[in-house]
Write an enzyme that holds these catalytic residues in place. Structure first.
Site, PDB file in Angstrom:
ATOM      1  N   HIS A 173       0.860  -1.181   0.000  1.00  0.00           N
ATOM      2  CA  HIS A 173       0.000   0.000   0.000  1.00  0.00           C
ATOM      3  C   HIS A 173       0.899   1.234   0.000  1.00  0.00           C
ATOM      4  O   HIS A 173       2.012   1.214   0.511  1.00  0.00           O
ATOM      5  CB  HIS A 173      -0.880  -0.033   1.264  1.00  0.00           C
ATOM      6  CG  HIS A 173      -1.954   0.995   1.317  1.00  0.00           C
ATOM      7  ND1 HIS A 173      -1.710   2.319   1.627  1.00  0.00           N
ATOM      8  CD2 HIS A 173      -3.300   0.905   1.141  1.00  0.00           C
ATOM      9  CE1 HIS A 173      -2.846   2.989   1.634  1.00  0.00           C
ATOM     10  NE2 HIS A 173      -3.831   2.155   1.330  1.00  0.00           N
ATOM     11  N   GLN A 221      -4.620  -5.521   6.622  1.00  0.00           N
ATOM     12  CA  GLN A 221      -5.518  -6.478   5.983  1.00  0.00           C
ATOM     13  C   GLN A 221      -5.487  -7.849   6.652  1.00  0.00           C
ATOM     14  O   GLN A 221      -6.236  -8.740   6.254  1.00  0.00           O
ATOM     15  CB  GLN A 221      -5.157  -6.613   4.498  1.00  0.00           C
ATOM     16  CG  GLN A 221      -5.326  -5.337   3.694  1.00  0.00           C
ATOM     17  CD  GLN A 221      -6.772  -4.882   3.602  1.00  0.00           C
ATOM     18  OE1 GLN A 221      -7.707  -5.672   3.726  1.00  0.00           O
ATOM     19  NE2 GLN A 221      -6.970  -3.590   3.405  1.00  0.00           N
ATOM     20  N   ASP A 243       2.947  -4.467   8.154  1.00  0.00           N
ATOM     21  CA  ASP A 243       1.651  -3.832   7.911  1.00  0.00           C
ATOM     22  C   ASP A 243       0.586  -4.919   8.016  1.00  0.00           C
ATOM     23  O   ASP A 243       0.457  -5.765   7.133  1.00  0.00           O
ATOM     24  CB  ASP A 243       1.663  -3.197   6.522  1.00  0.00           C
ATOM     25  CG  ASP A 243       0.301  -2.638   6.106  1.00  0.00           C
ATOM     26  OD1 ASP A 243      -0.704  -2.905   6.781  1.00  0.00           O
ATOM     27  OD2 ASP A 243       0.256  -1.952   5.068  1.00  0.00           O
ATOM     28  N   LYS A 290     -10.826  -1.169   9.902  1.00  0.00           N
ATOM     29  CA  LYS A 290     -10.873  -2.421   9.147  1.00  0.00           C
ATOM     30  C   LYS A 290     -11.183  -3.627  10.046  1.00  0.00           C
ATOM     31  O   LYS A 290     -11.511  -4.702   9.541  1.00  0.00           O
ATOM     32  CB  LYS A 290      -9.564  -2.639   8.394  1.00  0.00           C
ATOM     33  CG  LYS A 290      -9.290  -1.588   7.326  1.00  0.00           C
ATOM     34  CD  LYS A 290      -8.067  -1.916   6.521  1.00  0.00           C
ATOM     35  CE  LYS A 290      -7.576  -0.740   5.695  1.00  0.00           C
ATOM     36  NZ  LYS A 290      -8.528  -0.305   4.654  1.00  0.00           N
ATOM     37  N   CYS A 294      -4.648   2.264  -3.844  1.00  0.00           N
ATOM     38  CA  CYS A 294      -3.459   2.803  -3.158  1.00  0.00           C
ATOM     39  C   CYS A 294      -2.297   1.811  -3.231  1.00  0.00           C
ATOM     40  O   CYS A 294      -1.502   1.696  -2.296  1.00  0.00           O
ATOM     41  CB  CYS A 294      -3.767   3.160  -1.712  1.00  0.00           C
ATOM     42  SG  CYS A 294      -4.957   4.499  -1.527  1.00  0.00           S
TER      43      CYS A 294
END
Length: 425
Positions: free
Chosen positions: A135, A219, A216, A242, A382
């Protein structure tokens, strides 16, 4: 539908928005990778704090001040447990994961001038490594850090053909991460491709050369159990909206020894130890990195979202969403001209599927699906380097949550088939 003990129809009743209609038809929300919907308990938690307990945190000894401080710090405890963190003092609240990653990049850029952090400083000859599927929030801050320090910015490429399509080129992990590497920042799960990356493989290579790892987990957090001790990373970040929580709050977790060595990101109230006109000293983590009035109600509601998700059970969530994703991959094969962009199988894959349809721009696909009440996202998500790698301008992306049903997947396939037929005339 019940898979692994998870009753999706019961889960859906927790989400008031799923009962509404769009354009006169029931809403089919397939944009959870963008932002997940909120269960009623999360909505109620934020409203209750403002209605009955609001004051500023860590600044007052009156009853409301004590109540809100306990609630805010209680949310920190919940996050620590959610991540199996060794200490609650390793959990920092930020506005979102973008701020968390920028916090780290800024702190690393100032490490050379902060007593005790010199070993974390970067300069010419050092290298920062990301992957090609990141991202933008996990690309731009590191590019800027490289520019500020003179370090070199490198990346691990993605395969686009063959059985490994949509996955990192494994041999390049060892080639790109070298003795010059100081930082390796990468996604657990790609937001554009759905790929679940080999975290331990990358961490092992980074550790062998003495590099710091930054994961990261934006997700991953809604879909997979997270255990920072088992993963072995040095830092991990995710965002509240999220994981079925509110907007405006994110989390940065870091090893305490590293957090204690790094300089602060922002200066102001609550992040200090002492202040005089001659100079200032700074508080220990996590408060060193939480200057000013924080996102109080949002952090508390995030704690409620974590309670809700934990009660469902991340193992059950993972099993259910694995079934949903496999079902979708199979059903999408029936759509004329549709090509999945990313792994075509359901191995090491998250609940996100990006695709193109021959002769139809992804934005047109998304707009037409909306007329059928189906919410998906179109664009480069993104993650423009992924689209560049595949030689396409954009994709349409359907992304699932714990409330997604096979009936909704079927409606998506019907809608996509109509779109393909319309443009084939």
């Amino acid at each position: 539908m019940t898979v692994g003990g998870l009753d999706v129809e019961a889960v859906r009743k927790d989400f008031p928005i799923l009962a509404r209609e769009v354009h006169g038809v029931p809403l089919v929300y397939l944009d959870s990778a963008n932002s997940a919907q909120k269960p009623q308990v999360v909505i109620d938690a934020e409203a209750d704090l403002y209605a009955n307990h609001y004051a500023n945190v860590a600044r007052a000894v009156h009853t409301l001040g004590s109540e809100v401080t306990n609630a805010y710090e209680g949310a920190r405890d919940k996050v620590a447990a959610f991540l199996n963190a060794p200490s609650r003092d390793e959990v920092i609240f930020t506005r979102n994961i973008t701020e968390a990653l920028n916090l780290l990049a800024y702190s690393f850029s100032n490490a050379s001038t902060f007593p005790g952090a010199e070993g974390l400083a970067l300069g010419p000859g050092d290298e920062i490594v990301v992957t090609e599927m990141e991202h933008h929030s996990n690309i731009v801050p590191w590019q800027q850090l490289a520019q500020r320090t003179g370090a070199t910015f490198r990346w691990i490429p993605v395969d686009t053909d063959g059985p490994n399509a949509g996955r990192l080129q494994d041999a390049m992990i060892d080639e790109v991460i070298t003795e010059r590497t100081k930082i390796v920042a990468f996604a657990y799960v790609s937001n554009a491709l759905g790929t679940v990356n080999p975290v331990k493989r990358i961490v092992e290579r980074a550790r062998s050369v003495g590099a710091v790892t930054i994961l990261d987990a934006a997700q991953a957090a809604p879909h997979l159990p997270l255990d920072v001790q088992d993963l072995g990373v040095d830092f991990l970040a995710f965002t509240g909206h999220k994981v079925y929580g509110p907007t405006g709050v994110g989390v940065l977790w870091g090893r305490y020894d590293l957090l204690a060595a790094l300089p602060p990101f922002l200066g102001g109230g609550e992040m200090i130890e002492t202040v005089s006109m001659e100079g200032s000293t700074f508080a220990a983590p996590p408060h060193r990195f939480e200057a000013g009035t924080p996102m109080i109600a949002q952090a508390v509601a995030l704690g409620t979202a974590i309670d809700w998700l934990t009660e469902l059970g991340l193992d059950r969530v993972r099993e259910y969403e694995h079934e949903i994703t496999g079902y979708a991959l199979e059903r999408l094969q029936a759509v004329p001209g549709l090509t999945v962009i990313g792994p075509a199988d359901n191995v090491d894959r998250g609940a996100t599927i990006s695709f193109t349809i021959d002769g139809v721009h992804p934005h047109d696909v998304a707009q037409l699906l909306d007329e059928y009440g189906i919410a998906v996202r179109a664009g480069h998500h993104c993650a423009r380097p992924v689209c560049v790698r595949y030689g396409i301008p954009a994709t349409t992306r359907a992304s699932f949550g714990v409330y997604t049903t096979t009936d909704e997947i079927d409606q998506l396939v019907v809608g996509l088939s109509k779109v393909a037929e319309m443009f084939a005339r």
